[in-house]
Design an enzyme around this catalytic site. Structure first.
Site, PDB file in Angstrom:
ATOM      1  N   ASP A  41     -42.259  51.997 -58.408  1.00 18.14           N
ATOM      2  CA  ASP A  41     -43.244  50.920 -58.201  1.00 18.14           C
ATOM      3  C   ASP A  41     -42.569  49.561 -58.447  1.00 18.14           C
ATOM      4  O   ASP A  41     -43.152  48.657 -59.045  1.00 18.14           O
ATOM      5  CB  ASP A  41     -44.479  51.078 -59.084  1.00 18.14           C
ATOM      6  CG  ASP A  41     -45.626  50.166 -58.632  1.00 18.14           C
ATOM      7  OD1 ASP A  41     -45.498  49.489 -57.599  1.00 18.14           O
ATOM      8  OD2 ASP A  41     -46.655  50.121 -59.343  1.00 18.14           O
ATOM      9  N   ARG A  67     -41.317  42.982 -50.583  1.00 17.41           N
ATOM     10  CA  ARG A  67     -41.833  41.603 -50.438  1.00 17.41           C
ATOM     11  C   ARG A  67     -41.507  40.924 -49.110  1.00 17.41           C
ATOM     12  O   ARG A  67     -41.895  39.782 -48.904  1.00 17.41           O
ATOM     13  CB  ARG A  67     -41.351  40.697 -51.579  1.00 17.41           C
ATOM     14  CG  ARG A  67     -41.750  41.180 -52.962  1.00 17.41           C
ATOM     15  CD  ARG A  67     -43.242  41.187 -53.182  1.00 17.41           C
ATOM     16  NE  ARG A  67     -43.593  41.443 -54.570  1.00 17.41           N
ATOM     17  CZ  ARG A  67     -44.519  42.315 -54.964  1.00 17.41           C
ATOM     18  NH1 ARG A  67     -45.215  43.014 -54.067  1.00 17.41           N
ATOM     19  NH2 ARG A  67     -44.776  42.479 -56.232  1.00 17.41           N
ATOM     20  N   GLY A  89     -46.914  43.813 -62.521  1.00 25.18           N
ATOM     21  CA  GLY A  89     -45.770  44.438 -61.845  1.00 25.18           C
ATOM     22  C   GLY A  89     -44.513  44.406 -62.691  1.00 25.18           C
ATOM     23  O   GLY A  89     -44.313  43.489 -63.498  1.00 25.18           O
TER      24      GLY A  89
HETATM   25  O1  DOR Z   1     -48.340  46.302 -60.893  1.00 22.25           O
HETATM   26  C1  DOR Z   1     -48.433  46.425 -59.697  1.00 22.25           C
HETATM   27  N1  DOR Z   1     -47.846  45.542 -58.855  1.00 22.25           N
HETATM   28  N2  DOR Z   1     -49.141  47.425 -59.184  1.00 22.25           N
HETATM   29  C2  DOR Z   1     -49.409  47.521 -57.862  1.00 22.25           C
HETATM   30  O2  DOR Z   1     -50.042  48.477 -57.468  1.00 22.25           O
HETATM   31  C3  DOR Z   1     -48.975  46.467 -56.943  1.00 22.25           C
HETATM   32  C4  DOR Z   1     -47.770  45.802 -57.472  1.00 22.25           C
HETATM   33  C5  DOR Z   1     -47.396  44.543 -56.719  1.00 22.25           C
HETATM   34  O3  DOR Z   1     -47.443  44.545 -55.490  1.00 22.25           O
HETATM   35  O4  DOR Z   1     -47.007  43.588 -57.373  1.00 22.25           O
END
Ligand code: DOR
Length: 439
Positions: free
Chosen positions: A308, A65, A327
């Site tokens: 991820d 981030r 996410g």
């Molecule tokens: O769930 C997800 N969040 N998948 C992604 O590919 C991007 C990620 C994010 O950047 O929050």
């Protein structure tokens, strides 16, 4: 620099094939010895009896981030979270603000990682400018920058334009870089909140079909064969994609794949209470998809476990499911989920688990010094974990700024005890220690 004698642990090191009890001496930043018994009275002794000593983990896929959303996570907080999770290297996804689509941004990320010094922060570069999928980003300049970018992706978006995908692969093949895809056909997935299936119908939510992923995975495999480019499929979520990768590998294509702990642990049933913390992209799928991912991890079709790690601000995540961003934050739960879901039930051996978490991702990324072998002279990137110890997931205690996880309150087996990066101890029993390396 401190010396450590890690004594009496079970050394599990896929790169050398070693699986057995040994002492490991860390001195001057490197592994100074691995032997049945080492005498080092001047070293700090770490009793590892009952524990596993392994190459520290390598996460191919994390969202840090920074720059742009430092309220959600920073390179420093993500590095600390990674150290607590047992990692010595993490690959920073480029969907930042500004996007990491130029040499200057990837270099900034890489330098910031070095300044923190808790893990190696490997910068990934965007494939297209501003992740828009129209024009190629400065791929060559990012590869030649001090950050030495090796993995390129528009993660968060799939590359919709097949010609752009082909051109990117042709270009990347020229310097042996990796084209990494977030496989998602945008038109098929548009407006989807979860896996398209019975549960989505019952919940009244728009679904994302498995085919949205599989169509792009099949296209990319075809293009990888055409161009000779190395292809890496990010966060594989469907049985069909696992099968596509299995077939492509059998045909000798240069394809690798990763799966996340949430996709090998949960199914779309996790959305039953409309929990925004279970909303993720690609979505949690069916029990059959989950089983196929576990089988793919067991037989090596899926090379790597990647988190991820996707931190989100509480005010954004704690909304009605449809408005919440997708996410799951995963750096501090990856080992526990791997042991609990894969090793304890007997799907993977400890050796296979360490291979998926450490040695294979390190070798895909070409990260010398990470992922083992734990041999004399190698940089001391080492994790010590208790494969039987239990941890209750408590995001309030995380080093990550993020709190978004569907696993809060769950008791997991597998506890990181010590992490070493370049010979310095970076985390002890869930708490990060001070910065290790100069910028
Ligand atoms: O769930 C997800 N969040 N998948 C992604 O590919 C991007 C990620 C994010 O950047 O929050």
């Amino acid at each position: 620099m401190s010396r450590y004698l890690i004594s009496g642990g079970r050394v599990v090191d896929p790169a050398s094939g070693r699986d057995g009890h040994a002492d490991v001496l860390i001195a001057e930043g490197v592994v100074a010895g691995v032997a049945e018994r080492i005498d080092a009275p001047d070293a700090e002794r770490i009793d590892a009896s009952g524990a596993v000593v392994a190459p520290a983990f390598v996460d191919m896929h994390a969202h840090l981030r920074e720059p742009g959303r430092e309220d959600e996570e920073t390179i420093a907080s993500a590095s600390a979270a990674a150290a607590c999770g047992g990692y010595s290297a993490i690959c920073a996804m480029p969907n930042t603000d500004p996007v990491a689509d130029s040499a200057s941004v990837v270099e900034k990320v890489w330098r910031a990682g070095r300044a923190v010094g808790l893990v190696e922060v490997v910068a990934a570069g965007a494939l297209s400018r501003n992740l828009e999928g129209h024009k190629l980003a400065d791929l060559g300049e990012m590869a030649m920058s001090p950050a030495r970018v090796r993995l390129f992706t528009d993660d968060g978006n799939g590359v919709q334009n097949s010609l752009l995908a082909r051109r990117a692969m042709e270009y990347l093949a020229g310097f042996d870089a990796i084209y990494a895809e977030h496989c998602e056909d945008a038109a098929l997935a548009a407006g989807g909140q979860m896996h398209e299936g019975e549960r989505a119908s019952v919940l009244g939510l728009r679904g994302i079909p498995a085919e949205a992923e599989e169509i792009m995975a099949a296209r990319d495999i075809a293009l990888a064969k055409l161009t000779g480019c190395r292809l890496h499929l990010l966060h594989v979520s469907t049985a069909g994609t696992v099968e596509l990768v299995r077939r492509a590998k059998a045909e000798g294509a240069a394809v690798t794949a990763e799966a996340t702990p949430h996709h090998f642990t949960l199914t779309d049933a996790a959305l039953d209470g409309y929990d925004p913390n279970a909303k993720v992209n690609p979505p949690l799928r069916t029990g059959a998809d989950r089983a196929a991912i576990v089988a793919g991890l067991a037989d090596g079709t899926i090379d790597a476990i990647a988190t991820d790690h996707a931190p989100h601000a509480p005010e954004e995540k704690d909304q009605e499911l449809t408005y919440a961003p997708p996410g799951i934050a995963g750096l501090e739960t990856a080992l526990g989920l791997t042991i609990t879901e894969l090793v304890a039930p007997g799907h993977l051996t400890l050796m296979q688990a360490v291979a998926r978490l450490a040695s294979t991702p390190a070798s895909i990324l070409g990260l010398d010094g990470h992922g083992g072998p734990l041999a004399p002279g190698a940089p001391a990137n080492v994790v010590v974990f208790d494969p039987h110890g239990s941890v209750t997931v408590d995001p309030a205690r995380w080093a990550s700024t993020a709190r978004n996880t569907p696993f809060a309150g769950r008791v997991l087996t597998g506890r990181v005890l010590h992490t070493f990066f370049g010979g310095s101890e970076t985390a002890r029993d869930g708490a990060p220690l001070g910065a290790a390396v100069d910028a």
